[in-house]
Write an enzyme that holds these catalytic residues in place. Structure first.
Site, PDB file in Angstrom:
ATOM      1  N   TYR A   6       3.409  -6.497  -0.754  1.00 40.67           N
ATOM      2  CA  TYR A   6       4.210  -5.463  -1.414  1.00 40.67           C
ATOM      3  C   TYR A   6       5.679  -5.849  -1.315  1.00 40.67           C
ATOM      4  CZ  TYR A   6       0.435  -2.035  -1.918  1.00 40.67           C
ATOM      5  OH  TYR A   6      -0.707  -1.387  -2.308  1.00 40.67           O
TER       6      TYR A   6
ATOM      7  N   ASP B  55       1.092   4.941  -4.903  1.00 43.97           N
ATOM      8  CA  ASP B  55       1.606   6.316  -4.938  1.00 43.97           C
ATOM      9  C   ASP B  55       2.173   6.659  -6.309  1.00 43.97           C
ATOM     10  OD1 ASP B  55       1.147   6.426  -2.197  1.00 43.97           O
ATOM     11  OD2 ASP B  55       3.212   5.864  -1.686  1.00 43.97           O
TER      12      ASP B  55
END
Lengths: 263, 263
Positions: A110, A52
């Site tokens: 992540y 993102d």
């Protein structure tokens, strides 16, 4: 065609995310420009994941095929000389033809980094989410365990392809705390790192996990509430606010095959 | 006059250092502007140390006297609402009249953060110095021990006042290593932190220490060379290159007296 696997690190603060867009500065756009400058070619890129806007990467993997054959260290050096300061190629290796960084990835990790501070934290502000603490780590860990396994995570994010599956397998979630000189500093700085390893992630899933787990840590949600959300199936809950992208760090991608094949 | 001790954190990347200058954006300048906006006053500031352009602070201490009496938490909140994102007041407390953040400080701690990487490190680039590793930590620790004690450090920096003494007392130097997932990541990221506690620092002293200790770690200087430099007395060696300011983190200041007095 000679195919290369590039491992990339980037500070996402000044990028509009990974994916190339006509009018915006994106990581893929900047990388493709550098590839064009050093090789004269305009290839297509595959990527393990599309980060993102504002999110960072430490081990993003991209695949690229070039008509020219490069010695991998020379390709890495040439690209780094051409890339801006906020993105770097940290490794380049030859790969078998047909390598697709997304399709061939078997698991992804992540990290989400939270700083507990009653106020702003200037030095870490681009790379962390500052929240009011203290966080109840044992509640966060209990909640995290309910997310582990193969579930329909529709409440936590969207499919990466229209109409695609929202089932994912979460292998592990670790919640760790790093206290920096807590009793010696006036500015008590607690850092909490949430590390999630999964076969793949839905869009927004890691930020929804971080948003929900922080609420659990603050006592504003219960671990049971999270379990119910998974059991309830699709229909994303409006109560899960995404944690901001700046605390999100793509960390690692794993592939089954040994990468060193072609060249 | 009511006197306050403010503890500040700032990201020095976009500041021309601490000290107020007419045409440059400095931390003291920005803080004095904020004090003026919230109080209407234009006081003078004292500061524990003047950080260089690009250097960061986690526990800088400033002293300020105001004619108006403030509840310390209200003063902190008002200043934070008025300060930009790269600087924050992390603590405010009342202090006895006549407090001088520099004169009254009895010891200071600075950290210098080095990343060992064969190439650039985008995420940490604003807050660390990236050098070629590996660094020989035991050589660095041996060299560091030769700097501990009361010495004339003229070879490592300039006096803070014209004609002032270049004798300082270094209480401790710690060299610690943080390996992040060394065997799991392609981008091997070794972080080495040099922590120095001293009664006070000369101008440039911490950056000269870091520059010299990194050279020792790389095998380009010996611990003996550092000892000789101290024994040789004044006259700064041209061979000590200052490490860049971006890796320098002011960490902590200690005061003898208990701060909570006035108000």
């Amino acid at each position: 065609m000679p195919t290369y696997r590039l491992t990339l690190e980037y500070d996402g603060t000044e990028f509009h995310g990974w994916q190339q867009q006509p009018q915006a500065r994106t990581v893929a756009g900047v990388l493709l420009d550098a590839i064009h400058r050093v090789s004269g070619e305009r290839p297509t890129l595959t990527a393990a994941g599309r980060t993102d806007a504002g999110a960072h990467a430490h081990g993003q993997v991209a695949g690229v095929s070039l008509s020219q054959t490069w010695e991998p260290e020379r390709l890495k050096a040439a690209l780094n000389a051409s890339l801006p300061a906020d993105v770097a190629v940290v490794a380049a290796m030859p790969h078998a033809d047909g390598f697709d960084a997304r399709r061939d990835a078997v698991d992804r990790t992540y990290r989400y980094v939270v700083v507990c501070r009653d106020g702003r934290a200037p030095v870490t502000r681009r790379h962390t989410w500052t929240v009011r603490g203290p966080l109840d780590l044992s509640a966060m860990r209990a909640a995290a365990q309910r997310l582990v396994g193969t579930h329909d995570f529709a409440a936590f994010g969207g499919a990466t392809n229209p109409g695609g599956s929202t089932v994912r397998t979460v292998h592990s979630i670790d919640v760790t705390q790093h206290v920096i000189d807590a009793d010696e500093r006036e500015a008590h700085l607690d850092t909490v790192v949430i590390t999630v390893r999964a076969n793949a992630f839905l869009r927004g899933m890691m930020r929804a996990f971080a948003g929900a787990l922080v609420k659990v840590g603050q006592g504003r949600l219960t671990p049971e509430w999270l379990s119910n959300l998974i059991d309830a199936g699709p229909a994303r809950s409006p109560q899960i606010a995404l944690a901001p992208a700046r605390g999100l760090h793509q960390w690692r991608v794993s592939y089954v095959q040994s990468p060193a094949v072609a060249a």
